[in-house]
Design a protein around this motif. Structure first.
Motif, mmCIF file in Angstrom:
data_model
loop_
_atom_site.group_PDB
_atom_site.id
_atom_site.type_symbol
_atom_site.label_atom_id
_atom_site.label_comp_id
_atom_site.label_asym_id
_atom_site.label_seq_id
_atom_site.Cartn_x
_atom_site.Cartn_y
_atom_site.Cartn_z
ATOM 1 N N GLY A 7 0.847 -1.201 0.000
ATOM 2 C CA GLY A 7 0.000 0.000 0.000
ATOM 3 C C GLY A 7 0.874 1.239 0.000
ATOM 4 N N GLY A 9 1.683 4.492 -0.578
ATOM 5 C CA GLY A 9 1.245 5.860 -0.864
ATOM 6 C C GLY A 9 2.157 6.786 -0.083
ATOM 7 N N ALA A 10 1.605 7.790 0.596
ATOM 8 C CA ALA A 10 2.438 8.793 1.272
ATOM 9 C C ALA A 10 3.401 8.158 2.293
ATOM 10 C CB ALA A 10 1.538 9.840 1.939
ATOM 11 N N VAL A 11 2.864 7.507 3.314
ATOM 12 C CA VAL A 11 3.717 6.950 4.370
ATOM 13 C C VAL A 11 4.571 5.793 3.831
ATOM 14 C CG1 VAL A 11 3.638 5.577 6.497
ATOM 15 C CG2 VAL A 11 2.295 7.653 6.314
ATOM 16 N N ARG A 31 -0.447 1.042 -6.426
ATOM 17 C CA ARG A 31 -1.323 1.243 -7.584
ATOM 18 C C ARG A 31 -0.553 1.629 -8.851
ATOM 19 N NH1 ARG A 31 -5.523 -1.434 -5.468
ATOM 20 N NH2 ARG A 31 -6.699 -0.228 -3.936
ATOM 21 N N THR A 78 0.807 -0.313 4.890
ATOM 22 C CA THR A 78 0.576 1.139 4.895
ATOM 23 C C THR A 78 -0.663 1.526 4.084
ATOM 24 O OG1 THR A 78 2.115 1.415 3.050
ATOM 25 C CG2 THR A 78 3.026 1.709 5.257
ATOM 26 N N LYS A 80 -4.722 2.457 3.852
ATOM 27 C CA LYS A 80 -5.680 3.112 4.738
ATOM 28 C C LYS A 80 -6.528 2.031 5.413
ATOM 29 C CE LYS A 80 -4.974 7.589 4.241
ATOM 30 N NZ LYS A 80 -5.014 8.238 2.960
ATOM 31 N N ASP A 83 -8.773 -0.628 3.812
ATOM 32 C CA ASP A 83 -8.125 -1.618 2.945
ATOM 33 C C ASP A 83 -7.336 -2.669 3.731
ATOM 34 O OD1 ASP A 83 -9.047 -0.363 0.574
ATOM 35 O OD2 ASP A 83 -7.519 1.181 0.844
ATOM 36 N N ASN A 106 -2.764 4.334 11.198
ATOM 37 C CA ASN A 106 -3.454 5.026 12.294
ATOM 38 C C ASN A 106 -4.677 4.213 12.705
ATOM 39 O OD1 ASN A 106 -1.932 7.374 12.752
ATOM 40 N ND2 ASN A 106 -2.891 8.451 11.055
ATOM 41 N N PHE A 130 4.838 11.112 12.605
ATOM 42 C CA PHE A 130 5.072 12.252 11.700
ATOM 43 C C PHE A 130 4.110 12.253 10.523
ATOM 44 C CE2 PHE A 130 8.322 8.926 10.909
ATOM 45 C CZ PHE A 130 7.941 8.516 9.645
ATOM 46 N N ASN A 131 4.057 13.412 9.894
ATOM 47 C CA ASN A 131 3.166 13.625 8.763
ATOM 48 C C ASN A 131 3.961 13.512 7.460
ATOM 49 O OD1 ASN A 131 2.025 16.320 6.992
ATOM 50 N ND2 ASN A 131 0.520 14.842 7.679
ATOM 51 N N VAL A 132 3.358 12.873 6.463
ATOM 52 C CA VAL A 132 4.003 12.807 5.141
ATOM 53 C C VAL A 132 3.022 13.360 4.106
ATOM 54 C CG1 VAL A 132 5.035 11.326 3.375
ATOM 55 C CG2 VAL A 132 5.312 10.737 5.789
ATOM 56 N N ARG A 279 -11.144 10.546 -2.194
ATOM 57 C CA ARG A 279 -11.186 9.177 -1.667
ATOM 58 C C ARG A 279 -12.036 9.182 -0.398
ATOM 59 N NH1 ARG A 279 -4.937 9.066 -2.352
ATOM 60 N NH2 ARG A 279 -4.978 10.093 -0.335
ATOM 61 N N GLU A 282 -10.677 8.060 6.573
ATOM 62 C CA GLU A 282 -10.619 7.110 7.701
ATOM 63 C C GLU A 282 -11.455 7.595 8.885
ATOM 64 O OE1 GLU A 282 -6.193 6.991 7.922
ATOM 65 O OE2 GLU A 282 -6.463 4.823 7.804
HETATM 66 N N1 LIG Z 1 -0.094 10.581 5.552
HETATM 67 C C1 LIG Z 1 0.319 10.789 6.795
HETATM 68 O O1 LIG Z 1 0.889 11.829 7.112
HETATM 69 C C2 LIG Z 1 0.132 9.758 7.864
HETATM 70 C C3 LIG Z 1 -0.646 8.626 7.642
HETATM 71 N N2 LIG Z 1 -0.741 7.692 8.641
HETATM 72 C C4 LIG Z 1 -1.540 6.495 8.445
HETATM 73 O O2 LIG Z 1 -0.842 5.617 7.547
HETATM 74 C C5 LIG Z 1 -1.767 4.867 6.756
HETATM 75 C C6 LIG Z 1 -1.468 5.150 5.282
HETATM 76 O O3 LIG Z 1 -1.702 6.526 5.049
HETATM 77 P P1 LIG Z 1 -1.208 7.259 3.725
HETATM 78 O O4 LIG Z 1 0.135 6.801 3.360
HETATM 79 O O5 LIG Z 1 -1.464 8.694 3.942
HETATM 80 O O6 LIG Z 1 -2.261 6.657 2.686
HETATM 81 P P2 LIG Z 1 -2.229 6.710 1.087
HETATM 82 O O7 LIG Z 1 -3.650 6.668 0.657
HETATM 83 O O8 LIG Z 1 -1.359 7.828 0.629
HETATM 84 O O9 LIG Z 1 -1.484 5.349 0.708
HETATM 85 C C7 LIG Z 1 -2.081 4.091 0.727
HETATM 86 C C8 LIG Z 1 -1.911 3.516 -0.659
HETATM 87 O O10 LIG Z 1 -2.280 2.142 -0.645
HETATM 88 C C9 LIG Z 1 -2.960 1.870 -1.863
HETATM 89 N N3 LIG Z 1 -3.734 0.641 -1.711
HETATM 90 C C10 LIG Z 1 -4.908 0.452 -1.064
HETATM 91 N N4 LIG Z 1 -5.294 -0.841 -1.161
HETATM 92 C C11 LIG Z 1 -4.349 -1.472 -1.883
HETATM 93 C C12 LIG Z 1 -4.206 -2.815 -2.340
HETATM 94 N N5 LIG Z 1 -5.100 -3.762 -2.038
HETATM 95 N N6 LIG Z 1 -3.132 -3.110 -3.097
HETATM 96 C C13 LIG Z 1 -2.220 -2.162 -3.394
HETATM 97 N N7 LIG Z 1 -2.305 -0.886 -3.001
HETATM 98 C C14 LIG Z 1 -3.358 -0.540 -2.243
HETATM 99 C C15 LIG Z 1 -3.808 3.105 -2.033
HETATM 100 O O11 LIG Z 1 -4.322 3.210 -3.349
HETATM 101 P P3 LIG Z 1 -5.837 3.801 -3.567
HETATM 102 O O12 LIG Z 1 -5.862 5.147 -2.939
HETATM 103 O O13 LIG Z 1 -5.956 3.780 -5.049
HETATM 104 O O14 LIG Z 1 -6.736 2.834 -2.876
HETATM 105 C C16 LIG Z 1 -2.805 4.198 -1.696
HETATM 106 O O15 LIG Z 1 -2.030 4.554 -2.816
HETATM 107 C C17 LIG Z 1 -3.161 5.328 7.197
HETATM 108 O O16 LIG Z 1 -3.674 4.487 8.191
HETATM 109 C C18 LIG Z 1 -2.888 6.719 7.780
HETATM 110 O O17 LIG Z 1 -3.849 7.128 8.736
HETATM 111 C C19 LIG Z 1 -0.080 7.798 9.824
HETATM 112 C C20 LIG Z 1 0.679 8.904 10.083
HETATM 113 C C21 LIG Z 1 0.837 9.979 9.137
#
Ligand SMILES: NC(=O)C1=CN([C@@H]2O[C@H](COP(=O)(O)OP(=O)(O)OC[C@H]3O[C@@H](n4cnc5c(N)ncnc54)[C@H](OP(=O)(O)O)[C@@H]3O)[C@@H](O)[C@H]2O)C=CC1
Ligand SMILES: CC(C)(CO)C(=O)C(=O)O
Length: 333
Positions: A7, A9-11, A31, A78, A80, A83, A106, A130-132, A279, A282
């Motif tokens: 997963g 994405g940001a983190v 993705r 990582t 959400k 998922d 989270n 931390f925040n990303v 999107r 959470e």
């Molecule tokens: N961003 C932040 O600053 C912080 C985030 N967190 C926590 O970390 C977690 C992740 O957050 P964040 O990084 O922001 O989230 P993102 O949405 O940026 O990243 C998650 C990624 O996972 C992908 N994904 C989801 N399901 C699948 C799957 N089955 N197969 C492959 N890829 C998948 C998503 O794609 P799609 O969107 O297309 O589903 C997305 O690109 C959350 O619980 C958040 O609360 C904690 C601290 C800080």
């Protein structure tokens, strides 16, 4: 020793690419859109202390297929919260039984979801303080500070030096549930931030928004107390001090709570990022967790219930950014 980030994405990209840059064998799984962006532009890691580290597209293994989990000895989850079940079934289907799974999510319920679907495997909870933010030019920016905390376990030993080298030291702790509840209290601000439409620093600099957060935290603390849950201290101030601190006038708050405002002006909560990307958020796993816990005790958590509904309206595109005063009125209605 291989690491897979499920997963990315940001983190996931910030953590995974930092480990990669420190010399680890890492594959990011996510993705097609993100794979394409990284393949064509590479990525840049930055932080509020001035880090700028570039990785070219061909240096970052990014795959869509969960088959990449098969070689992993450590899997960082990582995705959400919504998922988590899908992540668990991909891990169950592809990963080695001995692979260590660590959730960097989270919320307090993801770990139970992962554990129930991954019975017999070692699944640890962790907390990302931390925040990303993903910024223009495929820049992944760590916009605030703090160290990763993870449930203490012997299985972490082989990984500790690597995480330290990557600038992400793992702080092991005995009571991760308390840490997760402590973090959840801070994450009650995600909804306030998302509805404000503002950067975190500018939102938290305004007493009108901080009063909303104080109301949400105070209500949550009463519910946790009734449930016998003792949240850990995550911010400089302990959980019970937070409401009074947040209600201070701006001029005093900026002096006494300077560390809370030690955030890059660009930082945005992950929930704001979700609303921008259209999107689902959470919110049901953060403010909604307080509402459900209250209900389980035959209580109500009206402010958290109302803000959950407001965020759902915003997910449907039915809400403009709210001023702090308007949000406070809506939470007290
Ligand atoms: N961003 C932040 O600053 C912080 C985030 N967190 C926590 O970390 C977690 C992740 O957050 P964040 O990084 O922001 O989230 P993102 O949405 O940026 O990243 C998650 C990624 O996972 C992908 N994904 C989801 N399901 C699948 C799957 N089955 N197969 C492959 N890829 C998948 C998503 O794609 P799609 O969107 O297309 O589903 C997305 O690109 C959350 O619980 C958040 O609360 C904690 C601290 C800080
Ligand atoms: C780091 C923090 C608290 C920033 O809001 C966060 O967890 C998030 O954005 O989800």
């Amino acid at each position: 020793m291989n690491i897979a980030v499920f997963g990315a994405g940001a983190v996931g990209i910030y953590v995974g690419a930092s480990l990669l840059a420190a010399g680890a064998d890492v594959v990011l799984i996510g993705r097609a859109r993100m794979r394409g962006q990284i393949a064509s532009q590479g990525l840049l890691l930055s932080d509020l202390e001035g880090r700028r580290q570039r990785l070219e597209g061909d240096q970052v293994p990014y795959q869509e297929s969960p088959s990449a989990l098969a070689a992993a000895d450590l899997i960082l989850v990582t995705v959400k919260s919504a998922d988590s079940a899908a992540a668990a079934s991909a891990i169950a289907g592809w990963a080695k039984p001995a692979a260590l799974v660590v959730s960097l999510q989270n919320g307090v319920g993801n770990i139970d979801t992962l554990r129930s679907l991954l019975a017999g495997r070692q699944v640890l909870a962790a907390m990302v303080p931390f925040n990303v933010v993903q910024m223009e030019g495929n820049r992944f920016h760590r916009a605030s500070g703090g160290e990763l905390m993870v449930e203490a376990a012997a299985g972490l030993e082989p990984w500790l030096a690597l995480f330290r080298q990557a600038g992400l030291p793992l702080q092991q702790c005995q009571d991760i549930a308390a840490v997760q509840w402590g973090k959840l209290l801070l994450n009650l601000n995600n909804a306030v931030n998302a509805l404000s439409g503002l950067a975190l620093k500018s939102e938290l600099s305004q007493r009108a928004y901080r009063r909303c957060l104080a109301l949400l935290i105070e209500e949550a603390l009463a519910v946790l107390r009734a449930a016998g849950i003792h949240p850990a201290r995550i911010a400089k101030a302990g959980p019970r001090l937070l409401p009074a601190l947040l209600r201070l006038p701006d001029a005093i708050f900026t002096r006494v709570a300077a560390t809370m405002l030690k955030i890059d002006p660009e930082a945005r909560s992950s929930m704001w990022q979700d609303l921008q990307a259209r999107r689902l958020t959470e919110v049901d796993y953060l403010n909604g967790a307080i509402v459900r816990l209250a209900e389980s005790l035959a209580r109500d958590a009206p402010a958290n219930r109302r803000i959950t509904a407001l965020v759902h309206a915003a997910e449907q595109g039915g809400l403009q950014p709210l001023s702090g005063a308007a949000l406070y009125r809506a939470l007290r209605a």
